[in-house]
Design a protein around this motif. Structure first.
Motif, PDB file in Angstrom:
ATOM      1  N   LEU A 252      71.246  20.714  98.956  1.00 17.85           N
ATOM      2  CA  LEU A 252      71.007  21.522  97.763  1.00 17.85           C
ATOM      3  C   LEU A 252      69.775  22.409  97.927  1.00 17.85           C
ATOM      4  CD1 LEU A 252      71.681  18.823  94.990  1.00 17.85           C
ATOM      5  CD2 LEU A 252      73.214  20.670  95.713  1.00 17.85           C
ATOM      6  N   TYR A 253      68.770  21.887  98.618  1.00 20.81           N
ATOM      7  CA  TYR A 253      67.526  22.629  98.827  1.00 20.81           C
ATOM      8  C   TYR A 253      67.747  23.835  99.735  1.00 20.81           C
ATOM      9  CZ  TYR A 253      62.854  23.554 100.768  1.00 20.81           C
ATOM     10  OH  TYR A 253      61.695  24.147 101.186  1.00 20.81           O
ATOM     11  N   ASN A 254      68.569  23.659 100.771  1.00 17.96           N
ATOM     12  CA  ASN A 254      68.824  24.723 101.739  1.00 17.96           C
ATOM     13  C   ASN A 254      70.336  24.916 101.887  1.00 17.96           C
ATOM     14  OD1 ASN A 254      68.867  26.553 103.835  1.00 17.96           O
ATOM     15  ND2 ASN A 254      67.708  25.283 105.273  1.00 17.96           N
ATOM     16  N   PRO A 255      70.991  25.529 100.899  1.00 21.94           N
ATOM     17  CA  PRO A 255      72.451  25.659 100.942  1.00 21.94           C
ATOM     18  C   PRO A 255      72.959  26.509 102.098  1.00 21.94           C
ATOM     19  CG  PRO A 255      71.517  26.967  99.146  1.00 21.94           C
ATOM     20  CD  PRO A 255      70.406  26.129  99.687  1.00 21.94           C
ATOM     21  N   ASP A 256      72.119  27.402 102.637  1.00 22.18           N
ATOM     22  CA  ASP A 256      72.551  28.227 103.772  1.00 22.18           C
ATOM     23  C   ASP A 256      72.807  27.371 105.007  1.00 22.18           C
ATOM     24  OD1 ASP A 256      72.375  30.512 102.255  1.00 22.18           O
ATOM     25  OD2 ASP A 256      70.310  30.945 102.859  1.00 22.18           O
ATOM     26  N   LEU A 257      72.011  26.323 105.187  1.00 22.02           N
ATOM     27  CA  LEU A 257      72.223  25.415 106.313  1.00 22.02           C
ATOM     28  C   LEU A 257      73.094  24.240 105.886  1.00 22.02           C
ATOM     29  CD1 LEU A 257      69.581  24.324 108.893  1.00 22.02           C
ATOM     30  CD2 LEU A 257      71.147  22.650 107.935  1.00 22.02           C
ATOM     31  N   GLY A 258      72.796  23.671 104.722  1.00 23.82           N
ATOM     32  CA  GLY A 258      73.592  22.562 104.199  1.00 23.82           C
ATOM     33  C   GLY A 258      73.375  21.278 104.982  1.00 23.82           C
ATOM     34  N   TYR A 259      74.360  20.929 105.793  1.00 21.51           N
ATOM     35  CA  TYR A 259      74.281  19.702 106.574  1.00 21.51           C
ATOM     36  C   TYR A 259      74.986  19.910 107.906  1.00 21.51           C
ATOM     37  CZ  TYR A 259      75.400  15.036 108.273  1.00 21.51           C
ATOM     38  OH  TYR A 259      75.545  13.929 109.064  1.00 21.51           O
ATOM     39  N   THR A 260      74.381  19.381 108.969  1.00 24.74           N
ATOM     40  CA  THR A 260      74.974  19.419 110.304  1.00 24.74           C
ATOM     41  C   THR A 260      74.902  18.027 110.902  1.00 24.74           C
ATOM     42  OG1 THR A 260      74.248  21.708 110.622  1.00 24.74           O
ATOM     43  CG2 THR A 260      74.859  20.482 112.587  1.00 24.74           C
ATOM     44  N   GLN A 261      75.930  17.650 111.640  1.00 22.88           N
ATOM     45  CA  GLN A 261      75.912  16.352 112.299  1.00 22.88           C
ATOM     46  C   GLN A 261      74.677  16.225 113.176  1.00 22.88           C
ATOM     47  OE1 GLN A 261      79.626  15.762 114.369  1.00 22.88           O
ATOM     48  NE2 GLN A 261      80.461  14.570 112.684  1.00 22.88           N
ATOM     49  N   GLY A 262      74.043  15.089 113.097  1.00 24.52           N
ATOM     50  CA  GLY A 262      72.791  14.861 113.811  1.00 24.52           C
ATOM     51  C   GLY A 262      71.634  14.699 112.851  1.00 24.52           C
ATOM     52  N   MET A 263      71.716  15.377 111.692  1.00 23.20           N
ATOM     53  CA  MET A 263      70.641  15.273 110.707  1.00 23.20           C
ATOM     54  C   MET A 263      70.543  13.869 110.129  1.00 23.20           C
ATOM     55  SD  MET A 263      71.143  18.950 108.759  1.00 23.20           S
ATOM     56  CE  MET A 263      70.032  18.515 107.416  1.00 23.20           C
ATOM     57  N   GLY A 264      71.676  13.173 110.059  1.00 25.23           N
ATOM     58  CA  GLY A 264      71.666  11.807 109.532  1.00 25.23           C
ATOM     59  C   GLY A 264      70.837  10.876 110.394  1.00 25.23           C
ATOM     60  N   PHE A 265      70.915  11.041 111.722  1.00 23.53           N
ATOM     61  CA  PHE A 265      70.123  10.214 112.624  1.00 23.53           C
ATOM     62  C   PHE A 265      68.633  10.508 112.467  1.00 23.53           C
ATOM     63  CE2 PHE A 265      74.291  10.167 114.639  1.00 23.53           C
ATOM     64  CZ  PHE A 265      74.419   8.834 114.991  1.00 23.53           C
ATOM     65  N   ILE A 266      68.312  11.771 112.202  1.00 19.39           N
ATOM     66  CA  ILE A 266      66.909  12.147 112.024  1.00 19.39           C
ATOM     67  C   ILE A 266      66.351  11.482 110.771  1.00 19.39           C
ATOM     68  CG2 ILE A 266      65.314  14.067 111.761  1.00 19.39           C
ATOM     69  CD1 ILE A 266      66.891  13.880 114.457  1.00 19.39           C
ATOM     70  N   VAL A 267      67.086  11.585 109.662  1.00 19.02           N
ATOM     71  CA  VAL A 267      66.619  10.991 108.405  1.00 19.02           C
ATOM     72  C   VAL A 267      66.578   9.473 108.521  1.00 19.02           C
ATOM     73  CG1 VAL A 267      67.141  10.694 105.942  1.00 19.02           C
ATOM     74  CG2 VAL A 267      67.441  12.931 107.029  1.00 19.02           C
ATOM     75  N   GLY A 268      67.574   8.879 109.184  1.00 20.72           N
ATOM     76  CA  GLY A 268      67.580   7.432 109.362  1.00 20.72           C
ATOM     77  C   GLY A 268      66.355   6.958 110.121  1.00 20.72           C
ATOM     78  N   MET A 269      66.023   7.657 111.201  1.00 23.93           N
ATOM     79  CA  MET A 269      64.839   7.302 111.974  1.00 23.93           C
ATOM     80  C   MET A 269      63.572   7.431 111.132  1.00 23.93           C
ATOM     81  SD  MET A 269      63.409   6.390 114.752  1.00 23.93           S
ATOM     82  CE  MET A 269      62.798   6.764 116.397  1.00 23.93           C
ATOM     83  N   LEU A 270      63.479   8.491 110.353  1.00 21.06           N
ATOM     84  CA  LEU A 270      62.301   8.689 109.509  1.00 21.06           C
ATOM     85  C   LEU A 270      62.172   7.581 108.471  1.00 21.06           C
ATOM     86  CD1 LEU A 270      62.481  12.564 108.926  1.00 21.06           C
ATOM     87  CD2 LEU A 270      60.901  11.327 110.419  1.00 21.06           C
ATOM     88  N   LEU A 271      63.292   7.157 107.893  1.00 21.46           N
ATOM     89  CA  LEU A 271      63.249   6.090 106.892  1.00 21.46           C
ATOM     90  C   LEU A 271      62.790   4.762 107.498  1.00 21.46           C
ATOM     91  CD1 LEU A 271      66.492   6.809 104.827  1.00 21.46           C
ATOM     92  CD2 LEU A 271      64.145   6.797 103.939  1.00 21.46           C
ATOM     93  N   MET A 272      63.044   4.549 108.778  1.00 25.83           N
ATOM     94  CA  MET A 272      62.577   3.317 109.421  1.00 25.83           C
ATOM     95  C   MET A 272      61.052   3.278 109.520  1.00 25.83           C
ATOM     96  SD  MET A 272      65.187   2.942 112.628  1.00 25.83           S
ATOM     97  CE  MET A 272      66.936   3.345 112.465  1.00 25.83           C
TER      98      MET A 272
END
Length: 439
Positions: A252-272
């Motif tokens: 929602l913050y960056n609708p031009d990019l939205g979501y790309t595969q790989g971003m989930g792993f980045i956020v998961g690592m950060l949450l750890m």
């Protein structure tokens, strides 16, 4: 709720990074199940305590057996009373009002994730933790002391007098107890947060529900991100909930990019490493606008460009290896996207992943190129013996975790042998843009 199909009498072991390493069990539901083979490891919840400034563990008895899957218990240390302490760091992190992580053996209340000067916190160390603290090598304690001094200062860690010291400390590996603070400071040192924006985006994504197509794409990938990690094993738990919420907020913050595969792993690592979801969101924003700029665009132009640059680096560094790869029709585009988009989280042993992240936050994409070149250089002889494309790619895409060459100290030595400067990297990128047809 299908979380972990496991008998209470035979609980899994959790390693120091939070991954289940116990007797073979299944994580996730039927469509996203992951079988984990036994490994010899000591159960340790220390990875959770060390990532948090304040952690209160309420011991609860294991639930009675029912016909539904239960959340597994986690060994909880015996708590002892201690006096309130004051944090010395002046760096502020957003403080969640009440975040709770369901872990095995009890519920964990994340009372605070603030490192503000003057804030008080009650910490209940265990006897075993005190003993383990005494056994920490003096070099590690000294690195912690130096990092605390840097975090307590107002200096820009990437510039000025402390730049060389920070680079050296990151190359040696950030202390696990401070890694979340260090990453946040390195990324958000010059970023201004918009007040209440994260809360607004969270409320908005809840109101929208599952009506956006991009949310369906996110949902399919969320359960694939570290299902064997204790933070994300429960698909109804706070770890998965925060992962989903942060990815939706960024879309929602960056609708031009939205979501790309790989971003989930980045956020998961950060949450750890970073307990507060709002901090994770802003670190993600800082990464995609900064050191990861262009990585997650739909056309993957930046990644394709870097793959070409990597091929040139291999050709200049080791012509014989380059000719062998070229003869077998293997180029960087076949593996660089997997390495770069996930920042090696799906490729290397976890200790080495943490080390490359420490360096990446400090040095940027140069660290990724160095690590990639170090992997090829350290396995040069094996790659030259591989007679076919399939054998080469099988090795590169499925690096053997038990190989001592992939230990962080060994890889760091190989990385330091690679002579690469940021300005030379930018020249190569410019050269590839002008000569190669990358659109």
């Amino acid at each position: 709720m299908q979380v972990l199909q496991q008998d209470w009498a035979d609980p899994p072991l959790v390693d120091e990074y939070g991954f289940y390493r116990g007797p073979k069990h299944t994580v996730g539901g039927s469509s996203n199940s992951v079988s984990i083979e036994p490994e010899v490891a000591a159960p340790s919840p220390r990875h959770l305590r060390r990532a948090l400034t304040l952690l209160t563990v309420t011991r609860s008895a294991p639930p009675q057996a029912t016909n539904q899957h239960q959340t597994l218990p986690l060994e909880s240390p015996t708590s002892v009373q201690s006096k309130p302490i004051r944090s010395k760091s002046t760096f502020q992190l957003a403080t969640p009002a009440a975040n709770t992580l369901s872990g095995a053996g009890g519920s964990m209340s994340l009372i605070s994730a603030s490192f503000m000067k003057g804030r008080t916190a009650s910490v209940a160390p265990s006897t075993s933790e005190t003993k383990s603290r005494c056994s920490i090598p003096a070099a590690v304690l000294e690195r912690e002391r130096m990092w605390l001094k840097l975090l307590d200062s107002q200096a820009d860690l990437k510039k000025g007098a402390c730049r060389k010291q920070v680079k050296r400390l990151c190359r040696d590996g950030a202390p696990a107890s401070l890694r979340g603070q260090i990453w946040t400071r390195l990324i958000l040192g010059g970023v201004t947060r918009e007040a209440d924006l994260f809360d607004h985006l969270m409320n908005k994504q809840r109101q929208i529900g599952d009506t956006l197509e991009i949310f369906d794409v996110i949902e399919r990938d969320v359960l694939r991100c570290f299902p064997q990690h204790s933070l994300f094993a429960d698909k109804e738990g706070n770890g998965v909930t925060h992962l989903r919420g942060i990815l939706r907020c960024y879309a929602l913050y960056n609708p031009d990019l939205g979501y790309t595969q790989g971003m989930g792993f980045i956020v998961g690592m950060l949450l750890m490493q970073i307990p507060c979801p709002e901090d994770v969101f802003w670190v993600l924003v800082g990464m995609i606008d900064g050191i990861c700029k262009g990585f997650y665009e739909a056309d993957l132009r930046r990644v394709r460009l870097d793959a070409k640059v990597f091929d040139l680096l291999v050709r200049n560094m080791d012509p014989k290896l380059f000719k062998h790869l070229e003869a077998n029709q293997v180029d960087g585009m076949m593996f660089i996207p997997q390495w770069f988009l996930t920042l090696f989280t799906s490729s290397l042993p976890w200790a080495s992943v943490l080390r490359i992240w420490d360096m990446f936050f400090c040095e940027g994409s140069k660290a990724l190129f160095r690590m990639s070149l170090a992997i090829l250089v350290s396995n040069r002889d094996h790659l030259l013996r591989c007679p076919s494309t399939s054998e080469i790619l099988t090795f590169i895409l499925h690096l053997p975790a038990g190989d001592p060459k992939f230990h962080p100290e060994m890889l760091s030595k190989f990385m330091m042998r690679v002579r690469l400067r940021t300005r030379n990297l930018e020249k190569l990128r410019k050269h590839v843009e002008e000569t190669a047809c990358i659109k």
